[in-house]
Design a protein around this motif. Sequence first.
Motif, PDB file in Angstrom:
ATOM      1  N   HIS A  19       0.941  -1.338  -0.308  1.00 33.86           N
ATOM      2  CA  HIS A  19      -0.101   0.074  -0.131  1.00 33.86           C
ATOM      3  C   HIS A  19       0.860   1.305   0.111  1.00 33.86           C
ATOM      4  O   HIS A  19       1.831   1.073   0.683  1.00 33.86           O
ATOM      5  CB  HIS A  19      -0.884  -0.017   1.072  1.00 33.86           C
ATOM      6  N   LEU A  20       0.495   2.092  -0.821  1.00 34.71           N
ATOM      7  CA  LEU A  20       1.419   3.175  -1.101  1.00 34.71           C
ATOM      8  C   LEU A  20       0.658   4.495  -0.667  1.00 34.71           C
ATOM      9  O   LEU A  20      -0.578   4.499  -1.195  1.00 34.71           O
ATOM     10  CB  LEU A  20       1.938   3.400  -2.440  1.00 34.71           C
ATOM     11  N   GLU A  21       1.047   5.720  -0.205  1.00 38.92           N
ATOM     12  CA  GLU A  21       0.618   6.800   0.169  1.00 38.92           C
ATOM     13  C   GLU A  21       1.031   7.878  -0.579  1.00 38.92           C
ATOM     14  O   GLU A  21       2.230   8.137  -0.812  1.00 38.92           O
ATOM     15  CB  GLU A  21       0.924   7.141   1.609  1.00 38.92           C
ATOM     16  N   VAL A  22       0.002   8.452  -1.404  1.00 37.81           N
ATOM     17  CA  VAL A  22       0.484   9.470  -2.177  1.00 37.81           C
ATOM     18  C   VAL A  22      -0.038  10.830  -1.617  1.00 37.81           C
ATOM     19  O   VAL A  22      -1.298  10.836  -1.181  1.00 37.81           O
ATOM     20  CB  VAL A  22      -0.343   9.607  -3.528  1.00 37.81           C
ATOM     21  N   TYR A  23       0.929  11.840  -1.557  1.00 44.40           N
ATOM     22  CA  TYR A  23       0.514  13.040  -0.646  1.00 44.40           C
ATOM     23  C   TYR A  23       1.350  14.507  -1.383  1.00 44.40           C
ATOM     24  O   TYR A  23       2.474  14.151  -1.961  1.00 44.40           O
ATOM     25  CB  TYR A  23       1.235  12.840   0.567  1.00 44.40           C
ATOM     26  N   TRP A  24       0.842  15.458  -0.970  1.00 43.94           N
ATOM     27  CA  TRP A  24       1.587  16.858  -1.504  1.00 43.94           C
ATOM     28  C   TRP A  24       2.413  16.958  -0.287  1.00 43.94           C
ATOM     29  O   TRP A  24       2.343  16.981   0.821  1.00 43.94           O
ATOM     30  CB  TRP A  24       0.794  17.837  -1.602  1.00 43.94           C
TER      31      TRP A  24
ATOM     32  N   MET B 166       9.367   4.564   3.507  1.00 44.56           N
ATOM     33  CA  MET B 166      10.453   4.963   2.401  1.00 44.56           C
ATOM     34  C   MET B 166       9.819   5.855   1.347  1.00 44.56           C
ATOM     35  O   MET B 166       8.660   5.431   0.824  1.00 44.56           O
ATOM     36  CB  MET B 166      11.334   3.895   1.772  1.00 44.56           C
ATOM     37  N   GLU B 167      10.199   6.985   0.956  1.00 46.62           N
ATOM     38  CA  GLU B 167       9.725   7.761  -0.139  1.00 46.62           C
ATOM     39  C   GLU B 167      10.364   7.060  -1.466  1.00 46.62           C
ATOM     40  O   GLU B 167      11.436   6.783  -1.592  1.00 46.62           O
ATOM     41  CB  GLU B 167      10.294   9.209   0.052  1.00 46.62           C
ATOM     42  N   ILE B 168       9.176   6.735  -2.204  1.00 45.52           N
ATOM     43  CA  ILE B 168       9.874   5.971  -3.376  1.00 45.52           C
ATOM     44  C   ILE B 168       9.378   6.685  -4.780  1.00 45.52           C
ATOM     45  O   ILE B 168       9.926   6.631  -5.749  1.00 45.52           O
ATOM     46  CB  ILE B 168       9.173   4.680  -3.768  1.00 45.52           C
TER      47      ILE B 168
ATOM     48  N   ALA C 146       5.238   9.923  -2.942  1.00 48.67           N
ATOM     49  CA  ALA C 146       4.681   8.590  -2.578  1.00 48.67           C
ATOM     50  C   ALA C 146       5.722   7.972  -1.537  1.00 48.67           C
ATOM     51  O   ALA C 146       6.871   7.844  -1.885  1.00 48.67           O
ATOM     52  CB  ALA C 146       4.165   7.760  -3.798  1.00 48.67           C
ATOM     53  N   LYS C 147       5.118   7.275  -0.580  1.00 45.75           N
ATOM     54  CA  LYS C 147       5.788   6.264   0.305  1.00 45.75           C
ATOM     55  C   LYS C 147       5.192   4.978   0.397  1.00 45.75           C
ATOM     56  O   LYS C 147       4.029   5.044   0.181  1.00 45.75           O
ATOM     57  CB  LYS C 147       6.370   7.103   1.591  1.00 45.75           C
ATOM     58  N   VAL C 148       6.005   4.060   0.887  1.00 44.98           N
ATOM     59  CA  VAL C 148       5.261   2.939   1.272  1.00 44.98           C
ATOM     60  C   VAL C 148       4.894   2.759   2.473  1.00 44.98           C
ATOM     61  O   VAL C 148       5.394   3.335   3.500  1.00 44.98           O
ATOM     62  CB  VAL C 148       6.618   1.867   1.059  1.00 44.98           C
TER      63      VAL C 148
END
Length: 144
Positions: A41-46, A82-84, A53-55
């Motif tokens: 699951h990845l979190e996309v954010y500003w 981690m930011e990917i 996005a990070k894990v």
Amino acid sequence: MKKILSSITLLLAIVITGYGQIDPIGMWKNIDDEDGKVKSHLEVYWEDGVLKAKVAKLLDNATVTSCKKCKGDKKNQPLVGMEIMWGLTADGDNEWSGGQIMDPKSGKQYKCKIELEEKDKLKVRGFIGIPTFGRTQYWYRLVE
């Protein structure tokens, strides 16, 4: 009759201006383009005016749990947190580009562009040079 039409018009205006807008912010599941399994699951954010996005979570199908092949401060670090993906800016209504994405398996970084193909389907393209030379993954929004 006028009250009904006014109510319908107001409702449509709310839907179009508020709920009709879509953006990539939120939680997504990624499906590995090689084996078709959901890995994380990845979190996309500003942050600081750019899309990142990070894990957020690794699932049972995850085959990589730390970034063994990464360079620098990410080397041997756990993937969770981690930011990917970083540095993307708006490139139209439903597209963002100009950033980078990292493949945790290889530790390599690529140019990146993303596009919301549907409200809950995000096309993520990593590439070298031009988008023609790359690969695509699809991320699907987690609906709670």
